[in-house]
Design a protein around this motif. Structure first.
Motif: not given
Length: 79
Positions: A1-4, A16-23, A25-29, A34-41
């Motif tokens: 798992m990768l950080s933004p 990283a902000q672009t990837l957060r927006r895409w996530a 918006a549902g464009k990337v899983p 629980p703390n709200g942070r995103l992780l990407f495969r």
């Protein structure tokens, strides 16, 4: 798992902000902790780098439509 930030470093010109927006918006899983942070495969991020070809009636076709020579159909028309 990768950080933004780590995930964005795999995509040229992406932040990283672009990837957060895409996530959001549902464009990337992405997994939401629980703390709200995103992780990407990694495979999901790398899938963004694969060429997407539009099929009949505007449906997206995966990179498998690329010919054996590695050329996307219609690519030469832009040159």
């Amino acid at each position: 798992m990768l950080s933004p930030r780590d995930a964005a470093s795999l995509i040229p010109g992406c932040t990283a902000q672009t990837l957060r927006r895409w996530a959001h918006a549902g464009k990337v899983p992405a997994a939401v902790l629980p703390n709200g942070r995103l992780l990407f495969r990694r495979r999901d991020v790398e899938a963004l780098l694969e060429p997407q070809v539009m099929g009949p009636e505007g449906s997206e076709v995966s990179g498998s439509s690329v010919g054996s020579s590695g050329v996307v159909p219609g690519q030469g028309a832009l040159l």
